[in-house]
Write a protein that holds these residues in place. Structure first.
Motif, PDB file in Angstrom:
ATOM      1  N   SER A  58     -21.658  48.603  24.234  1.00 23.26           N
ATOM      2  CA  SER A  58     -22.546  47.906  25.162  1.00 23.26           C
ATOM      3  C   SER A  58     -21.859  46.702  25.800  1.00 23.26           C
ATOM      4  CB  SER A  58     -23.813  47.470  24.424  1.00 23.26           C
ATOM      5  OG  SER A  58     -24.654  46.745  25.284  1.00 23.26           O
ATOM      6  N   SER A  59     -21.203  45.886  24.982  1.00 24.44           N
ATOM      7  CA  SER A  59     -20.558  44.691  25.542  1.00 24.44           C
ATOM      8  C   SER A  59     -19.353  45.062  26.404  1.00 24.44           C
ATOM      9  CB  SER A  59     -20.162  43.697  24.440  1.00 24.44           C
ATOM     10  OG  SER A  59     -19.105  44.193  23.646  1.00 24.44           O
ATOM     11  N   ALA A  60     -18.663  46.149  26.054  1.00 19.86           N
ATOM     12  CA  ALA A  60     -17.532  46.600  26.880  1.00 19.86           C
ATOM     13  C   ALA A  60     -18.016  47.035  28.259  1.00 19.86           C
ATOM     14  CB  ALA A  60     -16.791  47.739  26.185  1.00 19.86           C
ATOM     15  N   LEU A  61     -19.088  47.803  28.288  1.00 19.77           N
ATOM     16  CA  LEU A  61     -19.614  48.257  29.577  1.00 19.77           C
ATOM     17  C   LEU A  61     -20.148  47.094  30.409  1.00 19.77           C
ATOM     18  CD1 LEU A  61     -21.366  51.528  28.385  1.00 19.77           C
ATOM     19  CD2 LEU A  61     -19.303  51.360  29.803  1.00 19.77           C
ATOM     20  N   SER A  62     -20.775  46.132  29.755  1.00 19.28           N
ATOM     21  CA  SER A  62     -21.258  44.945  30.473  1.00 19.28           C
ATOM     22  C   SER A  62     -20.102  44.141  31.042  1.00 19.28           C
ATOM     23  CB  SER A  62     -22.082  44.058  29.532  1.00 19.28           C
ATOM     24  OG  SER A  62     -23.263  44.702  29.151  1.00 19.28           O
ATOM     25  N   ARG A  63     -19.057  43.966  30.239  1.00 17.43           N
ATOM     26  CA  ARG A  63     -17.896  43.197  30.688  1.00 17.43           C
ATOM     27  C   ARG A  63     -17.157  43.928  31.808  1.00 17.43           C
ATOM     28  NH1 ARG A  63     -15.687  38.471  31.925  1.00 17.43           N
ATOM     29  NH2 ARG A  63     -13.551  38.272  31.210  1.00 17.43           N
ATOM     30  N   GLU A  64     -17.060  45.256  31.706  1.00 20.81           N
ATOM     31  CA  GLU A  64     -16.435  46.040  32.765  1.00 20.81           C
ATOM     32  C   GLU A  64     -17.181  45.812  34.085  1.00 20.81           C
ATOM     33  OE1 GLU A  64     -15.435  50.708  33.814  1.00 20.81           O
ATOM     34  OE2 GLU A  64     -17.219  50.238  32.638  1.00 20.81           O
ATOM     35  N   TYR A  65     -18.492  45.884  34.039  1.00 22.40           N
ATOM     36  CA  TYR A  65     -19.293  45.658  35.242  1.00 22.40           C
ATOM     37  C   TYR A  65     -19.054  44.253  35.790  1.00 22.40           C
ATOM     38  CZ  TYR A  65     -23.207  45.052  38.381  1.00 22.40           C
ATOM     39  OH  TYR A  65     -23.966  44.775  39.496  1.00 22.40           O
ATOM     40  N   GLU A  66     -19.029  43.265  34.888  1.00 22.86           N
ATOM     41  CA  GLU A  66     -18.804  41.878  35.299  1.00 22.86           C
ATOM     42  C   GLU A  66     -17.456  41.733  36.006  1.00 22.86           C
ATOM     43  OE1 GLU A  66     -18.931  37.443  33.243  1.00 22.86           O
ATOM     44  OE2 GLU A  66     -18.514  39.177  31.989  1.00 22.86           O
ATOM     45  N   ILE A  67     -16.410  42.284  35.419  1.00 21.52           N
ATOM     46  CA  ILE A  67     -15.071  42.174  36.006  1.00 21.52           C
ATOM     47  C   ILE A  67     -15.014  42.891  37.352  1.00 21.52           C
ATOM     48  CG2 ILE A  67     -12.659  42.890  35.732  1.00 21.52           C
ATOM     49  CD1 ILE A  67     -13.000  42.290  32.701  1.00 21.52           C
ATOM     50  N   LYS A  68     -15.680  44.028  37.465  1.00 23.91           N
ATOM     51  CA  LYS A  68     -15.665  44.763  38.734  1.00 23.91           C
ATOM     52  C   LYS A  68     -16.325  43.982  39.865  1.00 23.91           C
ATOM     53  CE  LYS A  68     -15.150  49.478  37.105  1.00 23.91           C
ATOM     54  NZ  LYS A  68     -15.724  50.835  37.055  1.00 23.91           N
ATOM     55  N   GLN A  69     -17.144  42.996  39.534  1.00 28.33           N
ATOM     56  CA  GLN A  69     -17.773  42.148  40.552  1.00 28.33           C
ATOM     57  C   GLN A  69     -16.853  41.010  40.991  1.00 28.33           C
ATOM     58  OE1 GLN A  69     -20.678  43.551  41.628  1.00 28.33           O
ATOM     59  NE2 GLN A  69     -20.071  44.951  39.993  1.00 28.33           N
ATOM     60  N   PHE A  70     -15.784  40.749  40.238  1.00 25.75           N
ATOM     61  CA  PHE A  70     -14.857  39.658  40.553  1.00 25.75           C
ATOM     62  C   PHE A  70     -14.122  39.948  41.858  1.00 25.75           C
ATOM     63  CE2 PHE A  70     -13.726  38.192  35.921  1.00 25.75           C
ATOM     64  CZ  PHE A  70     -15.032  37.828  35.716  1.00 25.75           C
ATOM     65  N   SER A  71     -13.697  38.882  42.510  1.00 26.90           N
ATOM     66  CA  SER A  71     -12.806  39.027  43.659  1.00 26.90           C
ATOM     67  C   SER A  71     -11.425  39.435  43.144  1.00 26.90           C
ATOM     68  CB  SER A  71     -12.701  37.705  44.421  1.00 26.90           C
ATOM     69  OG  SER A  71     -11.994  36.758  43.631  1.00 26.90           O
ATOM     70  N   LYS A  72     -10.576  39.915  44.046  1.00 28.88           N
ATOM     71  CA  LYS A  72      -9.201  40.285  43.664  1.00 28.88           C
ATOM     72  C   LYS A  72      -8.481  39.075  43.079  1.00 28.88           C
ATOM     73  CE  LYS A  72      -5.475  43.037  43.795  1.00 28.88           C
ATOM     74  NZ  LYS A  72      -4.264  42.844  44.070  1.00 28.88           N
ATOM     75  N   ASP A  73      -8.671  37.889  43.662  1.00 30.75           N
ATOM     76  CA  ASP A  73      -8.023  36.680  43.149  1.00 30.75           C
ATOM     77  C   ASP A  73      -8.484  36.371  41.726  1.00 30.75           C
ATOM     78  OD1 ASP A  73      -6.542  36.301  45.436  1.00 30.75           O
ATOM     79  OD2 ASP A  73      -7.893  34.814  46.298  1.00 30.75           O
ATOM     80  N   ASP A  74      -9.768  36.519  41.450  1.00 33.94           N
ATOM     81  CA  ASP A  74     -10.286  36.263  40.102  1.00 33.94           C
ATOM     82  C   ASP A  74      -9.720  37.273  39.109  1.00 33.94           C
ATOM     83  OD1 ASP A  74     -11.742  34.074  40.928  1.00 33.94           O
ATOM     84  OD2 ASP A  74     -13.617  35.203  41.163  1.00 33.94           O
ATOM     85  N   LYS A  75      -9.588  38.524  39.516  1.00 36.20           N
ATOM     86  CA  LYS A  75      -9.000  39.535  38.646  1.00 36.20           C
ATOM     87  C   LYS A  75      -7.532  39.204  38.367  1.00 36.20           C
ATOM     88  CE  LYS A  75     -11.970  43.289  40.223  1.00 36.20           C
ATOM     89  NZ  LYS A  75     -12.030  44.568  40.929  1.00 36.20           N
ATOM     90  N   GLU A  76      -6.829  38.771  39.392  1.00 36.27           N
ATOM     91  CA  GLU A  76      -5.411  38.391  39.213  1.00 36.27           C
ATOM     92  C   GLU A  76      -5.288  37.212  38.246  1.00 36.27           C
ATOM     93  OE1 GLU A  76      -2.786  39.961  40.047  1.00 36.27           O
ATOM     94  OE2 GLU A  76      -3.441  41.302  41.636  1.00 36.27           O
ATOM     95  N   ARG A  77      -6.168  36.240  38.354  1.00 35.59           N
ATOM     96  CA  ARG A  77      -6.144  35.101  37.428  1.00 35.59           C
ATOM     97  C   ARG A  77      -6.388  35.563  36.000  1.00 35.59           C
ATOM     98  NH1 ARG A  77      -7.722  32.158  41.764  1.00 35.59           N
ATOM     99  NH2 ARG A  77      -9.952  32.580  41.717  1.00 35.59           N
ATOM    100  N   LEU A  78      -7.293  36.492  35.814  1.00 30.31           N
ATOM    101  CA  LEU A  78      -7.582  37.024  34.492  1.00 30.31           C
ATOM    102  C   LEU A  78      -6.342  37.735  33.916  1.00 30.31           C
ATOM    103  CD1 LEU A  78      -9.975  37.213  32.530  1.00 30.31           C
ATOM    104  CD2 LEU A  78     -10.597  39.359  33.629  1.00 30.31           C
ATOM    105  N   CYS A  79      -5.613  38.414  34.753  1.00 32.17           N
ATOM    106  CA  CYS A  79      -4.405  39.132  34.298  1.00 32.17           C
ATOM    107  C   CYS A  79      -3.290  38.183  33.875  1.00 32.17           C
ATOM    108  CB  CYS A  79      -3.899  40.066  35.401  1.00 32.17           C
ATOM    109  SG  CYS A  79      -4.960  41.481  35.693  1.00 32.17           S
ATOM    110  N   ARG A  80      -3.291  36.989  34.407  1.00 35.51           N
ATOM    111  CA  ARG A  80      -2.240  36.017  34.046  1.00 35.51           C
ATOM    112  C   ARG A  80      -2.586  35.456  32.728  1.00 35.51           C
ATOM    113  NH1 ARG A  80      -3.203  33.122  38.924  1.00 35.51           N
ATOM    114  NH2 ARG A  80      -2.790  34.646  40.505  1.00 35.51           N
TER     115      ARG A  80
END
Length: 80
Positions: A58-80
């Motif tokens: 449940s938490s994985a699916l919720s977090r996946e949805y949350e990350i998919k809403q991020f902008s590309k820049d926010d996703k890139e920051r998370l990857c760093r």
């Protein structure tokens, strides 16, 4: 059980694909062999850019949805 993970793959075109799994190695092999998602299949090769461990389904699916809403820049920051 908290054996789920959220992951992001960096594809050959620089895009990021977000998914969830209980076995990242198996899922990555599925993606790179062409039996994973159509999105990644058309943008190979891919590499693991980010992994978040310790989720239940449940938490994985919720977090996946949350990350998919991020902008590309926010996703890139998370990857760093």
């Amino acid at each position: 059980m908290k054996n789920w993970c959220v992951y992001m793959l960096r594809c050959s075109d620089g895009s990021l694909y977000t998914g969830v799994t209980t076995d990242l190695k198996r899922r990555f092999n599925e993606h790179t062999s062409g039996s994973g998602s159509k999105y990644v299949r058309s943008r190979l090769p891919a590499e693991v850019a980010y992994v978040e461990l310790g989720h239940d389904q449940s938490s994985a699916l919720s977090r996946e949805y949350e990350i998919k809403q991020f902008s590309k820049d926010d996703k890139e920051r998370l990857c760093r």
